[in-house]
Design an enzyme around this catalytic site. Sequence first.
Site, PDB file in Angstrom:
ATOM      1  N   TYR A 102       3.996   9.331 -11.183  1.00  0.00           N
ATOM      2  CA  TYR A 102       3.144   7.629 -10.806  1.00  0.00           C
ATOM      3  C   TYR A 102       2.361   7.428 -10.888  1.00  0.00           C
ATOM      4  CZ  TYR A 102      -0.631   7.536  -6.647  1.00  0.00           C
ATOM      5  OH  TYR A 102      -1.626   7.418  -5.830  1.00  0.00           O
TER       6      TYR A 102
ATOM      7  N   ASN B  77       0.755  -0.979   0.370  1.00  0.00           N
ATOM      8  CA  ASN B  77       0.182   0.286   0.061  1.00  0.00           C
ATOM      9  C   ASN B  77       0.498   1.340  -0.275  1.00  0.00           C
ATOM     10  OD1 ASN B  77      -2.213   1.589   0.696  1.00  0.00           O
ATOM     11  ND2 ASN B  77      -1.085   2.000   2.372  1.00  0.00           N
TER      12      ASN B  77
HETATM   13  P1  NAD Z   1      -0.581   8.469   2.555  1.00  0.00           P
HETATM   14  O1  NAD Z   1       0.360   9.839   2.132  1.00  0.00           O
HETATM   15  O2  NAD Z   1      -1.698   9.133   4.094  1.00  0.00           O
HETATM   16  O3  NAD Z   1      -0.251   7.257   3.735  1.00  0.00           O
HETATM   17  C1  NAD Z   1       0.720   6.440   2.520  1.00  0.00           C
HETATM   18  C2  NAD Z   1       2.040   5.831   3.208  1.00  0.00           C
HETATM   19  O4  NAD Z   1       3.010   5.113   2.634  1.00  0.00           O
HETATM   20  C3  NAD Z   1       1.968   6.881   4.866  1.00  0.00           C
HETATM   21  O5  NAD Z   1       1.921   5.957   5.800  1.00  0.00           O
HETATM   22  C4  NAD Z   1       3.663   7.100   4.108  1.00  0.00           C
HETATM   23  O6  NAD Z   1       3.973   7.431   5.711  1.00  0.00           O
HETATM   24  C5  NAD Z   1       4.201   5.822   3.946  1.00  0.00           C
HETATM   25  N1  NAD Z   1       5.276   5.612   2.808  1.00  0.00           N
HETATM   26  C6  NAD Z   1       5.110   6.318   2.261  1.00  0.00           C
HETATM   27  N2  NAD Z   1       6.572   6.235   1.524  1.00  0.00           N
HETATM   28  C7  NAD Z   1       6.658   4.999   2.465  1.00  0.00           C
HETATM   29  C8  NAD Z   1       8.351   4.971   2.506  1.00  0.00           C
HETATM   30  N3  NAD Z   1       9.481   4.779   1.408  1.00  0.00           N
HETATM   31  N4  NAD Z   1       8.517   3.403   3.375  1.00  0.00           N
HETATM   32  C9  NAD Z   1       7.663   2.752   3.736  1.00  0.00           C
HETATM   33  N5  NAD Z   1       6.290   3.644   3.945  1.00  0.00           N
HETATM   34  C10 NAD Z   1       6.063   4.382   3.694  1.00  0.00           C
HETATM   35  O7  NAD Z   1      -1.667   8.193   1.899  1.00  0.00           O
HETATM   36  P2  NAD Z   1      -2.787   7.140   1.113  1.00  0.00           P
HETATM   37  O8  NAD Z   1      -3.906   8.294   0.221  1.00  0.00           O
HETATM   38  O9  NAD Z   1      -3.243   6.985   1.888  1.00  0.00           O
HETATM   39  O10 NAD Z   1      -2.125   6.114   0.049  1.00  0.00           O
HETATM   40  C11 NAD Z   1      -2.446   4.713   0.271  1.00  0.00           C
HETATM   41  C12 NAD Z   1      -2.425   4.019  -0.810  1.00  0.00           C
HETATM   42  O11 NAD Z   1      -3.077   4.314  -1.619  1.00  0.00           O
HETATM   43  C13 NAD Z   1      -0.870   4.300  -1.864  1.00  0.00           C
HETATM   44  O12 NAD Z   1      -0.647   3.512  -3.138  1.00  0.00           O
HETATM   45  C14 NAD Z   1      -1.890   5.335  -3.337  1.00  0.00           C
HETATM   46  O13 NAD Z   1      -1.223   5.601  -3.964  1.00  0.00           O
HETATM   47  C15 NAD Z   1      -2.830   4.745  -3.389  1.00  0.00           C
HETATM   48  N6  NAD Z   1      -3.840   5.845  -3.595  1.00  0.00           N
HETATM   49  C16 NAD Z   1      -4.399   6.715  -3.265  1.00  0.00           C
HETATM   50  C17 NAD Z   1      -5.282   7.513  -3.819  1.00  0.00           C
HETATM   51  C18 NAD Z   1      -6.288   8.768  -3.051  1.00  0.00           C
HETATM   52  O14 NAD Z   1      -7.228   9.334  -2.487  1.00  0.00           O
HETATM   53  N7  NAD Z   1      -5.818   9.117  -1.960  1.00  0.00           N
HETATM   54  C19 NAD Z   1      -5.501   7.585  -4.648  1.00  0.00           C
HETATM   55  C20 NAD Z   1      -5.419   6.288  -5.787  1.00  0.00           C
HETATM   56  C21 NAD Z   1      -4.620   5.465  -4.741  1.00  0.00           C
END
Ligand code: NAD
Length: 236
Positions: free
Chosen positions: A143, A77
């Site tokens: 991305y 994730n």
């Molecule tokens: P977020 O930024 O709140 O969470 C991402 C988490 O990943 C954070 O806790 C961060 O510290 C951790 N992370 C980032 N880089 C890291 C690293 N190098 N090592 C360890 N941990 C790391 O964002 P989110 O929206 O919860 O994203 C979760 C997933 O959902 C991601 O894969 C994102 O691409 C995907 N996503 C989110 C959305 C949206 O609208 N929020 C849309 C499409 C996809």
Amino acid sequence: MEQGGSGRVALVTGSARGIGRAVAEALDRAGHEVIGVDRIRQDSAFLARMIEADLADPAVPVQIARDVGRVDVLVNNAAVLISKEFSATAVADFDLTMAVNLRAPFLLCQAFAPGMAAAGWGRIINVASISARTGGRSQVSAYAASKAGLVSLTRSLARELGPSGTTVNAVAPGAIETAMVEGLAPELRGRFVSEIPLGRFARPEEVASVVSFLAGDGASWVTGATIDVNGGWVMV
Ligand code: NAD
């Protein structure tokens, strides 16, 4: 963990906040022992164990696998989103995006798939993105490419790991209310909402429930799939 739960071990990356945190909670509720991996400090009652690690480092997945032993459910994730015009996207931006969003899932799958095969049962769920389908709408070329790669990896591994009893699926979220979309300009956010049939951004729990389904026995005949979780924003 609930009584009578699955007793399975799940590892969730990016579990400190947002979708990952909600996934950890959902899997805990379903009876899994949940290990959370994040580079930032975690504070969660849903985690049996927290590992602080930077997944941009290619040595980390193997170290984690050595450390935790058997994992039945792997949820890739964690991701970074660097929003910049294509022409302004530096090599370092591209490399970090690929390292966290695509290489780390690749290496974690490599590290945990043998244990799943030995057990004859495993679940890998990759959190991709709507941008894998659309190319993204907010200057996110690296991305979106990383997420398209993750969808392709999902299909490759579904074929390779299926015979040993492991399913590999992805979810493709769009417009989820987390830190990742905090910086969206209000007019862009308004335009997005107007394009989404369900007319809003979603809660992280609305993605976690789909991940939890894919992690369970009810999804035994689902593999290689990418499930859109986007309120109908994009239908393919
Ligand atoms: P977020 O930024 O709140 O969470 C991402 C988490 O990943 C954070 O806790 C961060 O510290 C951790 N992370 C980032 N880089 C890291 C690293 N190098 N090592 C360890 N941990 C790391 O964002 P989110 O929206 O919860 O994203 C979760 C997933 O959902 C991601 O894969 C994102 O691409 C995907 N996503 C989110 C959305 C949206 O609208 N929020 C849309 C499409 C996809």
